[in-house]
Design an enzyme around this catalytic site. Structure first.
Site, PDB file in Angstrom:
ATOM      1  N   SER A   1      18.358  26.555 -33.957  1.00  0.00           N
ATOM      2  CA  SER A   1      17.873  25.235 -34.291  1.00  0.00           C
ATOM      3  C   SER A   1      18.980  24.286 -34.776  1.00  0.00           C
ATOM      4  O   SER A   1      18.739  23.101 -34.952  1.00  0.00           O
ATOM      5  CB  SER A   1      16.805  25.349 -35.393  1.00  0.00           C
ATOM      6  OG  SER A   1      17.356  25.843 -36.599  1.00  0.00           O
TER       7      SER A   1
ATOM      8  N   SER B   1      19.762  30.727 -35.623  1.00  0.00           N
ATOM      9  CA  SER B   1      19.911  29.283 -35.453  1.00  0.00           C
ATOM     10  C   SER B   1      21.307  28.736 -35.701  1.00  0.00           C
ATOM     11  O   SER B   1      21.562  27.570 -35.413  1.00  0.00           O
ATOM     12  CB  SER B   1      18.912  28.547 -36.342  1.00  0.00           C
ATOM     13  OG  SER B   1      17.600  28.728 -35.878  1.00  0.00           O
TER      14      SER B   1
ATOM     15  N   LYS C   1      22.816  19.314 -41.738  1.00  0.00           N
ATOM     16  CA  LYS C   1      21.659  19.448 -40.848  1.00  0.00           C
ATOM     17  C   LYS C   1      20.440  18.777 -41.481  1.00  0.00           C
ATOM     18  O   LYS C   1      20.238  18.863 -42.701  1.00  0.00           O
ATOM     19  CB  LYS C   1      21.389  20.938 -40.610  1.00  0.00           C
ATOM     20  CG  LYS C   1      20.267  21.256 -39.640  1.00  0.00           C
ATOM     21  CD  LYS C   1      20.166  22.761 -39.441  1.00  0.00           C
ATOM     22  CE  LYS C   1      19.030  23.158 -38.539  1.00  0.00           C
ATOM     23  NZ  LYS C   1      18.954  24.640 -38.348  1.00  0.00           N
TER      24      LYS C   1
END
Length: 485
Positions: A170, A194, A94
């Site tokens: 997220s 997330s 990520k």
């Protein structure tokens, strides 16, 4: 957005198409020399080439670096000396997590691309050491601040099941990538949901481990609510990935005594005799009827597998104010040292949240810390009776892209539509989401499995038992809702 998008038919893994396979299948083929990491990496890069334009899961792909790593992995396998448990498995990181040689811009125009980018975060370092082929970096909202994935820097990330809807956030880039198998093992982070939010919206599997099992450096602005974890198509692959990255790193000051173990060993133990509490609403959440039906049916499966199910709430009030005191002040910290011209580049929603955080006084914050401790004590007592707690992961299915909250809901902040996730960031408990069905709109529904701190093995057992009984399915390609675009 069309009212009833077409639901893709189930797609089974195909041993002749390496791009459809999970980590376990790939590794078995590598051991037999029936396939190579070079072939698997090419297949993953091909899927990225075919699908990423529709969903915007990856914000950076480095084909040259990936193929070089794949060739090195192939040589190790041919010599019978793999580097580690995921040698040659296509993976992603990520774009909140440092990755040597690539910019980590965190979805923000305030971070320049020029670096230097000369260090791996612990998660990345452990994946490299175990031989993973890292394909690139996946999308995040700016600084990971909200429950959907769009940012001023990289635009909107879409849901493969219907590209007019959000993949969640997220870690939405990781969720979309996992659903389409654009790579097999994907890193997420979770300071309020997330990992679990995008897993629910995209039908993938992931776990927010007990805080401190996976090292995190640099420390998150969200402090000790922030956990790193795996996101994959199946919980077995998540357990394998967590085995690799759940290793000590002395750069993480928050990390306690290391808990290093092979999390895959607990998968096949089943759930017969486990005491499981099922709470449809936690006592205060309004859940869409189609979501409730899917989760009810999943709990019936767990009962058929031998679990002892009690319908009971854990007995706490909505801790949203407690969470907001932690979250809003973390957002304020992110923006605190930015010059006015930098702040002007930031997502307006993040600026608003940071302003709220700047208004939280010291005494109010410390009261929230005390209330957080009390919530953790409450859940510890609850788990003296119950091995696990089951809830829906989310009370809704994925909504239209371009919105921080469901359109027409009247809500102000993303955490208002994620009421099942953030309580367990406050308590630092392990919590997983796995696909358990579909809503009336054809979109995935997540089953939320919460365990006591340090009993991630129980969460893995229950998630794997359910998946074995009800295997997940995924779209063969992104389903584009052109009418809504």
């Amino acid at each position: 957005m069309s009212e009833h998008p077409v639901v893709p038919a189930p797609v089974a893994p195909d041993a002749t198409d390496l791009g459809t396979l999970g980590a376990g299948d790939l590794l078995r083929l590598y051991r037999r020399k029936a396939a190579s990491p070079v072939e698997a990496t090419r297949a993953a890069l091909d899927r990225i080439s075919r699908f990423n334009h529709a969903v915007n899961a990856y914000v950076l792909v480095d084909e040259d670096a990936a193929m070089a790593d794949a060739r090195a992995s192939e040589a190790r396998w041919m010599a019978g000396a793999p580097a580690g448990p995921v040698d040659g498995v296509p993976s992603s990181i990520k774009d909140l997590t440092f990755t040597r040689g690539w910019p980590t811009r965190k979805g923000s125009k305030t971070i320049a691309a020029d670096g230097p980018w000369d260090v791996d975060a612990p998660f990345t370092a452990h994946m490299r050491a175990a031989g993973a082929v890292i394909l690139g970096k996946t999308a995040t909202p700016e600084f990971g601040w909200k429950g959907v994935t769009d940012s001023p820097l990289t635009g909107i990330t879409r849901n493969p099941w219907n590209t007019a809807t959000t993949a969640g956030g997220s870690s939405g880039g990781a969720g979309a990538a996992a659903a389409l198998n654009m790579g097999v093992l994907h890193q997420g982070s979770d300071a309020g949901g997330s990992i679990r939010i995008p897993c629910a919206f995209t039908g993938t599997a992931g776990i927010k481990p007990t805080f401190g099992i996976i090292p995190q450096w640099p420390a998150s602005a969200m402090g000790t609510t922030s956990h790193l974890g795996p996101m994959t198509r199946t919980i077995a692959d998540s357990a394998l990935m967590m085995t690799v990255v759940g290793q000590p790193d002395d750069r993480d000051w928050y990390m306690g005594a290391p808990i290093t173990q092979d999390w895959t060993l607990s998968l096949e133990r089943g759930i017969r005799g486990l005491r499981i509490a099922y709470s449809r609403t936690l006592g205060y959440v309004s859940v869409n009827p189609d979501v409730a039906r899917a989760v009810d049916a999943a709990v019936a499966v767990l009962a058929d597998l031998g679990a002892i199910i009690d319908e009971v709430d854990p007995g706490f009030d909505d801790p949203l104010e407690i969470f907001n005191a932690h979250w809003f002040t973390g957002a304020a910290k992110i923006l605190a040292n930015m010059a006015p011209d930098q702040r002007a580049l930031v997502d307006p929603g993040l600026r608003r949240v940071a302003e709220l955080g700047a208004g939280v006084g010291t005494v109010d914050y410390l009261r929230a810390v005390d209330a957080r401790v009390a919530l953790g004590e409450r859940m510890a007592a609850f788990h003296r009776t119950y091995d696990l707690l089951i809830t829906p992961t989310l009370p809704i299915t994925a909504f239209a892209v371009g919105h921080d909250v469901p359109p027409g809901s009247g809500l102000e902040h993303w955490m208002q539509w994620t009421p099942f996730s953030y309580p367990f960031n406050l308590t630092q408990q392990p919590a997983a989401s796995v696909q358990c069905g579909f809503g009336d709109d054809g979109m995935p529904v997540g089953l939320h499995i919460v365990g006591p701190r340090f009993r991630d093995d129980l969460v893995f057992r229950a998630a794997h038992a359910f998946e074995s009984a009800r295997p997940p399915r995924f779209p063969a390609a992104p389903v584009e809702d052109l009418e809504a675009r």
